[in-house]
Design an enzyme around this catalytic site. Structure first.
Site, short mmCIF file in Angstrom:
data_model
loop_
_atom_site.label_atom_id
_atom_site.label_comp_id
_atom_site.label_asym_id
_atom_site.label_seq_id
_atom_site.Cartn_x
_atom_site.Cartn_y
_atom_site.Cartn_z
N ASP A 13 0.55 -1.13 0.12
CA ASP A 13 -0.05 -0.09 -0.12
C ASP A 13 0.87 1.35 0.63
O ASP A 13 2.45 1.21 0.31
CB ASP A 13 -1.01 0.15 1.51
CG ASP A 13 -1.64 1.63 1.60
OD1 ASP A 13 -2.11 2.28 0.23
OD2 ASP A 13 -1.56 1.70 2.50
N ASP A 15 -0.38 5.24 1.03
CA ASP A 15 -0.36 6.29 2.13
C ASP A 15 -0.71 5.30 3.24
O ASP A 15 -1.32 4.47 3.49
CB ASP A 15 -1.82 6.67 1.61
CG ASP A 15 -2.04 7.73 0.44
OD1 ASP A 15 -0.93 7.83 -0.84
OD2 ASP A 15 -2.97 8.38 0.41
N ASP A 207 -1.89 -0.73 5.85
CA ASP A 207 -2.44 -0.13 7.03
C ASP A 207 -3.90 0.36 6.82
O ASP A 207 -4.05 0.35 8.18
CB ASP A 207 -1.35 1.54 7.34
CG ASP A 207 -2.38 2.14 6.04
OD1 ASP A 207 -2.34 1.87 5.73
OD2 ASP A 207 -2.64 3.09 6.52
#
Ligand SMILES: [Mg+2]
Length: 265
Positions: A13, A15, A207
């Site tokens: 991922d 961001d 996250d």
């Protein structure tokens, strides 16, 4: 511990994971990125960002030409992306039209409703980056302004239009049913397997709740500490192959690779 060999692939991922949630820097991860590059281990970006955002980022990260997954799985690019359009895709505009009808019932805004300057202001992206983030092909970013208990009804209404909702680190994302980071990764691995003698061993890092389907699919999952109120919960039983980081963002990213990957002598 895993060794740095050619059958390894990193899926990440952006961001809040490889990129800092606030200022989008990746300094803490740069040492690992260089090491992975040295060992020709692909780093596949798997993000809610658009292809138009990912391609220049790949360049800056030294990952050009590597496959990537954009818009939360709504778009898979096997060899990078040769041609970029400079306006939003028709599929996206149709999706925005559907959302517009739902705005009569629910309070929310999409990136389509804003200007580049407005998106830049509330995301912290530069104006050029905000413009790239609005060059969407298949999914919409949604800022929910209604009661959170209306989200379930919204989800049902979306399903009636063949759409689904997923939560990122910062925003909600609407995309066609049957899309997602996990499904996209499965497709990508199937395509890559046709050209590879040995199956790839994958390490995934993310996250947000939208990363969970991807983190279920990889061999080793790094759950990076995030800012989302909704925790990332994985259903997989092999707890020894899941690592939860203490640090956030690129420092957590580094911590996760330190945990699973042996450094060369
Ligand atoms: Mg994230």
């Amino acid at each position: 511990m895993l060794r740095l060999d050619s059958s390894l692939m990193i899926v990440t991922d952006l961001d809040g994971s490889l990129l800092d949630h606030h200022d989008y820097n990746w300094e803490a991860a740069s040492e690992w990125l260089a090491r992975l590059k040295q060992h020709a281990i692909p780093v596949v970006i798997c993000s809610s960002k658009t292809a138009a955002e990912i391609i220049p980022l790949q360049k800056r990260l030294g990952l050009s030409g590597t496959p990537f997954i954009a818009e939360n799985g709504a778009h898979v690019a096997l060899h990078g992306e040769p041609i970029l359009q400079n306006e939003p895709d028709e599929n996206y505009l149709a999706l925005c039209n559907t959302l517009r009808t739902l705005q009569a019932t629910y309070r929310f805004s999409g990136f389509h409703d804003f200007s580049d300057a407005e998106v830049a202001r509330f995301t912290g992206l530069t104006l050029a980056e905000a413009s790239q983030s609005r060059l969407r092909q298949a999914s919409e970013v949604v800022l929910w302004r209604d009661e959170s208990n209306k989200l379930d009804d919204f989800r049902i209404a979306l399903a009636e239009h063949g759409l689904t909702l997923t939560q990122g680190g910062r925003f909600w994302h609407v995309m066609p049913v049957g899309c997602g980071k996990g499904i996209a990764l499965t497709q990508l691995l199937q395509s890559l397997a046709q050209h590879k003698a040995n199956p790839l061993t994958t390490i995934g890092l993310g996250d947000g709740p939208n990363d969970a389907p991807m983190l279920e699919q990889v061999d080793y999952a790094v759950v990076i500490k995030g800012f989302s109120k909704t925790p990332v919960i994985l259903q997989r039983n092999d707890q020894q192959n899941i690592y939860h980081t203490a640090h956030v963002g690129p420092r957590g990213w580094r911590e996760g690779l330190d945990y699973f990957l042996a450094q060369p002598d």
